[in-house]
Design an enzyme around this catalytic site. Structure first.
Site, PDB file in Angstrom:
ATOM      1  N   GLU A   1      18.935  33.111  57.840  1.00  0.00           N
ATOM      2  CA  GLU A   1      19.736  32.050  58.451  1.00  0.00           C
ATOM      3  C   GLU A   1      20.153  31.007  57.419  1.00  0.00           C
ATOM      4  O   GLU A   1      21.297  30.542  57.418  1.00  0.00           O
ATOM      5  CB  GLU A   1      18.974  31.354  59.578  1.00  0.00           C
ATOM      6  CG  GLU A   1      18.550  32.255  60.710  1.00  0.00           C
ATOM      7  CD  GLU A   1      17.118  32.774  60.540  1.00  0.00           C
ATOM      8  OE1 GLU A   1      16.781  33.291  59.455  1.00  0.00           O
ATOM      9  OE2 GLU A   1      16.342  32.672  61.497  1.00  0.00           O
TER      10      GLU A   1
ATOM     11  N   CYS B   1      12.826  30.411  62.634  1.00  0.00           N
ATOM     12  CA  CYS B   1      11.617  29.624  62.384  1.00  0.00           C
ATOM     13  C   CYS B   1      11.974  28.131  62.492  1.00  0.00           C
ATOM     14  O   CYS B   1      13.154  27.787  62.603  1.00  0.00           O
ATOM     15  CB  CYS B   1      11.063  29.954  61.003  1.00  0.00           C
ATOM     16  SG  CYS B   1      12.034  29.247  59.658  1.00  0.00           S
TER      17      CYS B   1
END
Length: 193
Positions: free
Chosen positions: A92, A120
């Site tokens: 990401e 996360c």
């Protein structure tokens, strides 16, 4: 009054907009298409010995019923923490950096982020900061999930941006690639079991 030759004669009921039930399969197919691309990135990560997470960011099309071909891919990435010796080199984070460079703005307000595993806390924070309006992920992370499973960062009421979340897209495929990876590396310590 007789209609002019230039005006079409209306017959029957006016055309209806697609119903939610009709829109859902088209939207689902759209999301599945890009999640498959994210899964390809995850496979690249696994081949390199990285945790198999893949991410694709696309420019959100104006028409919600647009085919996948109408969406422009801004970024695609996979985990590279081992390769780069960088704990922030998550799929990401790399994809957000690529997408920001592609649009020449740190605000990704017209983008959709697809990721195979729930972001996360670090990645969820970056998603909020980048103002990404829609996050689509495959499998939840019940141990470290930063989107909804553990920390709920993407929906935190004190933050100025809260993206919409779609979860469970190609969940079985996203779970499988993680399970195979961890089964091979850790002898059975598998996410989601």
């Amino acid at each position: 009054m007789k209609p002019s030759p230039r005006q079409p004669r209306r017959t029957g009921a006016p055309a209806k907009k697609p119903t939610r039930a009709a829109v859902a399969p088209a939207v689902s197919a759209f999301h599945e298409n890009f999640m498959r691309l994210a899964l390809r990135e995850a496979a690249r990560a696994a081949e390199a010995g990285e945790v198999p997470a893949g991410c694709v960011i696309v420019a959100r099309p104006a028409d919600p019923l647009a085919p996948p071909a109408a969406a422009h891919i801004l970024a695609r990435a996979h985990n590279q923490t081992e390769l780069l010796k960088d704990p922030t080199a998550h799929a990401e984070m790399i994809a957000i950096t690529q997408a920001a460079a592609a649009v020449r703005d740190w605000r990704l307000t017209d983008a959709i982020l697809y990721v195979t595993k729930e972001p996360c806390p670090m990645c969820a924070g970056a998603i909020v900061l980048a103002r990404i309006p829609l996050v689509v992920f495959g499998v939840p992370d019940p141990k470290r999930g930063g989107a909804v499973s553990v920390f709920n960062i993407l929906a935190h009421p004190n933050l100025n941006h809260r993206p919409a979340i779609v979860s469970g897209v190609l969940e079985a495929e996203c779970r499988e690639i993680l399970q195979v990876f961890f089964r091979e590396r850790r002898g059975g310590n598998v996410i989601g079991q």
